[in-house]
Design a protein around this motif. Sequence first.
Motif, PDB file in Angstrom:
ATOM      1  N   LYS A 152      15.251 -30.639 -22.271  1.00  0.00           N
ATOM      2  CA  LYS A 152      15.943 -31.535 -22.417  1.00  0.00           C
ATOM      3  C   LYS A 152      15.960 -32.483 -21.612  1.00  0.00           C
ATOM      4  CE  LYS A 152      20.945 -32.785 -23.225  1.00  0.00           C
ATOM      5  NZ  LYS A 152      22.341 -32.236 -23.183  1.00  0.00           N
ATOM      6  N   ASP A 153      15.948 -32.372 -20.218  1.00  0.00           N
ATOM      7  CA  ASP A 153      16.028 -33.330 -18.961  1.00  0.00           C
ATOM      8  C   ASP A 153      14.392 -34.264 -19.196  1.00  0.00           C
ATOM      9  OD1 ASP A 153      18.276 -33.002 -18.472  1.00  0.00           O
ATOM     10  OD2 ASP A 153      17.786 -31.661 -16.592  1.00  0.00           O
ATOM     11  N   ALA A 154      13.336 -33.326 -19.561  1.00  0.00           N
ATOM     12  CA  ALA A 154      12.196 -33.909 -19.491  1.00  0.00           C
ATOM     13  C   ALA A 154      11.864 -34.736 -20.755  1.00  0.00           C
ATOM     14  CB  ALA A 154      10.919 -32.650 -19.816  1.00  0.00           C
ATOM     15  N   ARG A 155      12.628 -34.565 -21.943  1.00  0.00           N
ATOM     16  CA  ARG A 155      12.386 -35.107 -23.154  1.00  0.00           C
ATOM     17  C   ARG A 155      13.275 -36.600 -22.683  1.00  0.00           C
ATOM     18  NH1 ARG A 155      14.475 -32.013 -26.325  1.00  0.00           N
ATOM     19  NH2 ARG A 155      16.528 -32.714 -26.223  1.00  0.00           N
ATOM     20  N   GLN A 156      14.469 -36.525 -22.027  1.00  0.00           N
ATOM     21  CA  GLN A 156      15.292 -37.652 -21.926  1.00  0.00           C
ATOM     22  C   GLN A 156      14.421 -38.592 -20.788  1.00  0.00           C
ATOM     23  OE1 GLN A 156      18.812 -35.839 -20.568  1.00  0.00           O
ATOM     24  NE2 GLN A 156      19.714 -35.960 -22.713  1.00  0.00           N
ATOM     25  N   LEU A 157      13.816 -37.957 -19.968  1.00  0.00           N
ATOM     26  CA  LEU A 157      13.059 -38.885 -18.783  1.00  0.00           C
ATOM     27  C   LEU A 157      11.755 -39.479 -19.697  1.00  0.00           C
ATOM     28  CD1 LEU A 157      12.986 -36.514 -16.019  1.00  0.00           C
ATOM     29  CD2 LEU A 157      14.150 -38.925 -15.946  1.00  0.00           C
ATOM     30  N   ILE A 158      11.214 -38.825 -20.508  1.00  0.00           N
ATOM     31  CA  ILE A 158       9.804 -39.570 -21.053  1.00  0.00           C
ATOM     32  C   ILE A 158      10.596 -40.507 -22.053  1.00  0.00           C
ATOM     33  CG2 ILE A 158       8.007 -39.002 -22.896  1.00  0.00           C
ATOM     34  CD1 ILE A 158       8.252 -36.047 -21.789  1.00  0.00           C
ATOM     35  N   SER A 159      11.836 -40.491 -22.758  1.00  0.00           N
ATOM     36  CA  SER A 159      12.302 -41.394 -23.561  1.00  0.00           C
ATOM     37  C   SER A 159      12.548 -42.705 -22.775  1.00  0.00           C
ATOM     38  CB  SER A 159      13.308 -40.851 -24.350  1.00  0.00           C
ATOM     39  OG  SER A 159      14.005 -41.974 -25.047  1.00  0.00           O
ATOM     40  N   VAL A 234       5.981 -34.737 -14.832  1.00  0.00           N
ATOM     41  CA  VAL A 234       7.169 -35.515 -15.572  1.00  0.00           C
ATOM     42  C   VAL A 234       7.839 -36.153 -14.572  1.00  0.00           C
ATOM     43  CG1 VAL A 234       9.429 -35.299 -16.913  1.00  0.00           C
ATOM     44  CG2 VAL A 234       7.384 -34.413 -17.653  1.00  0.00           C
ATOM     45  N   LYS A 235       8.202 -35.330 -13.322  1.00  0.00           N
ATOM     46  CA  LYS A 235       9.028 -36.000 -12.194  1.00  0.00           C
ATOM     47  C   LYS A 235       8.237 -37.101 -11.576  1.00  0.00           C
ATOM     48  CE  LYS A 235      10.799 -31.457 -10.365  1.00  0.00           C
ATOM     49  NZ  LYS A 235      10.805 -30.535  -9.711  1.00  0.00           N
ATOM     50  N   GLU A 236       6.872 -36.903 -11.491  1.00  0.00           N
ATOM     51  CA  GLU A 236       5.981 -37.896 -10.737  1.00  0.00           C
ATOM     52  C   GLU A 236       6.165 -39.333 -11.706  1.00  0.00           C
ATOM     53  OE1 GLU A 236       2.213 -36.517  -9.972  1.00  0.00           O
ATOM     54  OE2 GLU A 236       2.833 -34.695  -8.756  1.00  0.00           O
ATOM     55  N   PHE A 237       5.833 -39.047 -13.128  1.00  0.00           N
ATOM     56  CA  PHE A 237       5.994 -40.321 -14.049  1.00  0.00           C
ATOM     57  C   PHE A 237       7.342 -40.994 -13.706  1.00  0.00           C
ATOM     58  CE2 PHE A 237       1.927 -38.996 -15.488  1.00  0.00           C
ATOM     59  CZ  PHE A 237       1.339 -40.037 -16.443  1.00  0.00           C
ATOM     60  N   ALA A 238       8.545 -40.096 -13.784  1.00  0.00           N
ATOM     61  CA  ALA A 238       9.863 -40.605 -13.776  1.00  0.00           C
ATOM     62  C   ALA A 238       9.843 -41.417 -12.615  1.00  0.00           C
ATOM     63  CB  ALA A 238      10.808 -39.445 -13.710  1.00  0.00           C
ATOM     64  N   ILE A 239       9.700 -40.870 -11.447  1.00  0.00           N
ATOM     65  CA  ILE A 239       9.816 -41.504  -9.961  1.00  0.00           C
ATOM     66  C   ILE A 239       8.957 -42.820 -10.037  1.00  0.00           C
ATOM     67  CG2 ILE A 239       9.637 -41.475  -7.693  1.00  0.00           C
ATOM     68  CD1 ILE A 239      10.108 -38.274  -7.945  1.00  0.00           C
ATOM     69  N   LYS A 240       7.828 -42.840 -10.499  1.00  0.00           N
ATOM     70  CA  LYS A 240       6.836 -43.805 -10.548  1.00  0.00           C
ATOM     71  C   LYS A 240       7.434 -45.098 -11.406  1.00  0.00           C
ATOM     72  CE  LYS A 240       2.026 -45.300 -11.481  1.00  0.00           C
ATOM     73  NZ  LYS A 240       0.842 -44.719 -12.123  1.00  0.00           N
ATOM     74  N   ASN A 241       8.195 -44.768 -12.549  1.00  0.00           N
ATOM     75  CA  ASN A 241       8.668 -45.823 -13.289  1.00  0.00           C
ATOM     76  C   ASN A 241      10.105 -46.174 -13.019  1.00  0.00           C
ATOM     77  OD1 ASN A 241       6.695 -46.284 -15.839  1.00  0.00           O
ATOM     78  ND2 ASN A 241       6.251 -44.299 -15.110  1.00  0.00           N
ATOM     79  N   GLY A 242      10.764 -45.457 -11.984  1.00  0.00           N
ATOM     80  CA  GLY A 242      11.990 -45.906 -11.537  1.00  0.00           C
ATOM     81  C   GLY A 242      13.147 -45.431 -12.316  1.00  0.00           C
TER      82      GLY A 242
END
Length: 249
Positions: A152-159, A234-242
């Motif tokens: 769920k968290d990964a899906r929300q972060l990607i969205s 996913v963590k790295e992509f999220a942090i990179k995109n703020g």
Amino acid sequence: MNQLEKTLTSLEVAEMVDREHKEVLRDIRNILSQIGESKIALSYFIESTYQNSQNKHLPCYNLTKKGCELYSTRMTGEKGTQFAVAYIERFNKMENHIKQNEINTSNLSPELQMFNGLFQSLAKQELATKQLETKVDGIRDVVALNTTDWRKDARQLISKIAQSRGGFEAYKEVNNEIYKEVERRGGYQLSVRLTNKRRRLADEGVSKSKRDKLSKVDVIADDKRITEIYVAVVKEFAIKNGVTIKEAN
């Protein structure tokens, strides 16, 4: 006050209710077919467009507060309550922001205008500090994303990453980038594994409709090591995109 300043886009609504944008568009069009596309309808839903990551202009709607209220009637239980709370909070923030920007200081004395300027400057500094604190907290939240309840968290972060890149249409693009990075790091071929999984389930008698619903995420979930790599990416992509989990929720 401009009506468009007090609206939410159907893209934002889709994110808030955790549905695909095309489903929200379908719901709105069904409502419009029932009430008729008249001047009354325009006080609820305003037809518009948005630009996706491929610079294509695609249809969307701007929902007024009344439009959100009407749309929320299509949802019941906890889901409906969560959406109601979310859009009420958003509209209150927008209205407060507009009111603050509408304050006229031109009639104040030079001394009061100077003090007002100092006050506004201090307020901006405090807001910037709060935003920095929130960002740090958000990064902690992302790092805390674990492999126990990760889907769920990964899906929300990607969205949310997709939204930062131009809208819902970028979701598939972000997903593919993450999958490629997972394959690169682990030396996997997720598409091959997905095909093999579907064949194996076919041999076990699982229906084609269920097999077709499987995705690469299901393959990732089958292997703890791949899951760990996927979560890290996913963590790295999220942090990179703020992007943070709090923003995604």
